[in-house]
Design a protein around this motif. Structure first.
Motif: not given
Length: 364
Positions: A277-278, A166-167, A258-260, A271-272
């Motif tokens: 951003x979803x 996660x970022x 919040x990309x993952x 995804x994010x």
């Protein structure tokens, strides 16, 4: 063509009466709007100060405002209590609700003190004996992108999970001068609770062997902001899988989220979430499938958490977000805080199994 799992909140046509305790900002911006949109019946509200409770009741058409929490808990017509309060005194409220025969949805974090866990398990034992369900408002489990990723993993679309990353690529919310800024290691002990919890869900079936966490102040962080704005957390698992969560600071970006990434033995999910951003993309073999998503974490996730509890009550089963299940997420967060307190030294939890059956046994 890949069939899209049903990731939307599952809210039964329940006539169970819900009483809301707490009239703060989150109750008015998320709990009640979600329940109104999804047909969840809230019939009473109470808080420490009657004014905000009355304002909420008027705005959302709630029938009854109680002067005290005790009065609401003693109302025999209230069957489910939604605790939208801060962590201080949370176990007292859960216990009082159970004693009064109510099912409970408790706000997160479920606990921020290791010493509270034995008492929590005792309360859950009493609830189980009385046929009551205690769930936690881990609403991010029903954020559309995260929920779809969970279902894809359960369906075996990427094989066994190898790693989760996660970022946090977005600005932090206002923290300086708030009650959150008074909490030691706040990013690890509170803010990242949802990220820790969803990671725990994606790594189901393994045992946490090591937790390492650090937090620090960042360049440009104002003196008034007491808590560090950088935090990093790493998990090592018995299967050899790993997880990494990182908040770089108050990211200055207009196109963040919040990309993952979830890497598996047979494919990858990326995804994010948040800030529009979803998305979710499944990358497997020669095919990359990007799924169109409906809904948002706020407020659909709140309907998902309550809807799962109501469904579990009707089906006479444990909810996915049961307090016993979430206890493993709590233990990871506590270990992360302990590691940060020890300047990043690894913490090795004992018997921290990420399996529902084991968690329920530990709660017995």
């Amino acid at each position: 063509m890949i069939e899209l799992p049903d990731y939307r909140p599952q809210v039964p046509a329940s006539r169970l009466r819900v009483g809301l305790i707490g009239a703060g900002a989150i109750a008015g911006s998320a709990h009640l709007p979600a329940y109104a949109a999804w047909g969840i019946r809230v019939t009473a509200v109470a808080s420490r100060t009657p004014g905000p409770a009355q304002e909420l009741a008027t705005r959302f058409g709630v029938e009854t405002v109680y002067d005290t929490v005790t009065e609401l808990l003693r109302d025999p017509e209230i069957e489910v209590v939604d605790l939208a309060t801060g962590p201080t005194g949370r176990l007292d409220l859960i216990e009082a609700a159970v004693v009064n025969g109510k099912h409970v949805l408790a706000q997160k974090p479920l606990s921020i003190e290791e010493a509270e866990l034995p008492r929590l398990f005792d309360i859950l034992g009493v609830a189980r004996e009385r046929g009551l369900r205690v769930a936690v408002n881990q609403n991010a489990r029903w954020a559309p992108a995260w929920r779809l990723a969970t279902l894809l993993i359960r369906d075996g679309r990427i094989g066994d999970v190898v790693g989760v990353t996660h970022l946090h690529d977005k600005p932090l919310p206002p923290l300086a001068g708030t009650a959150f800024d008074e909490m030691p290691h706040m990013l690890l002990s509170d803010y990242l609770v949802h990220w820790i919890d969803i990671t725990r869900c994606w790594l189901e079936g393994s045992q946490v062997t090591s937790v390492t966490a650090q937090d620090s102040r960042v360049p440009g962080q104002p003196e008034a902001a007491r808590n560090p704005w950088h935090a990093a957390l790493q998990l090592s698992l018995s299967t050899g899988a790993s997880a990494s969560l990182r908040i770089v600071g108050n990211a200055q970006t207009n196109a963040g989220g919040c990309p993952f990434w979830i890497h598996g033995t047979e494919g990858t999910i990326r995804g994010s979430v948040l800030l529009g951003s979803d998305f979710v993309e499944l990358d497997r073999g020669e095919t990359r499938t990007r799924f169109a998503l409906e809904g948002q974490w706020f407020t659909d996730g709140f309907a998902g958490a309550m809807g799962e509890l109501l469904s579990a009550i009707e089906d006479d089963r444990e909810p996915e977000n049961s307090a016993a299940h979430v206890a493993a997420s709590v233990r990871i967060g506590l270990a992360a805080t302990a590691s940060a307190q020890a300047n990043g030294s690894p913490v090795h939890p004992v018997d921290l199994d990420l399996t529902p059956a084991t968690v329920r046994r530990n709660a017995a």
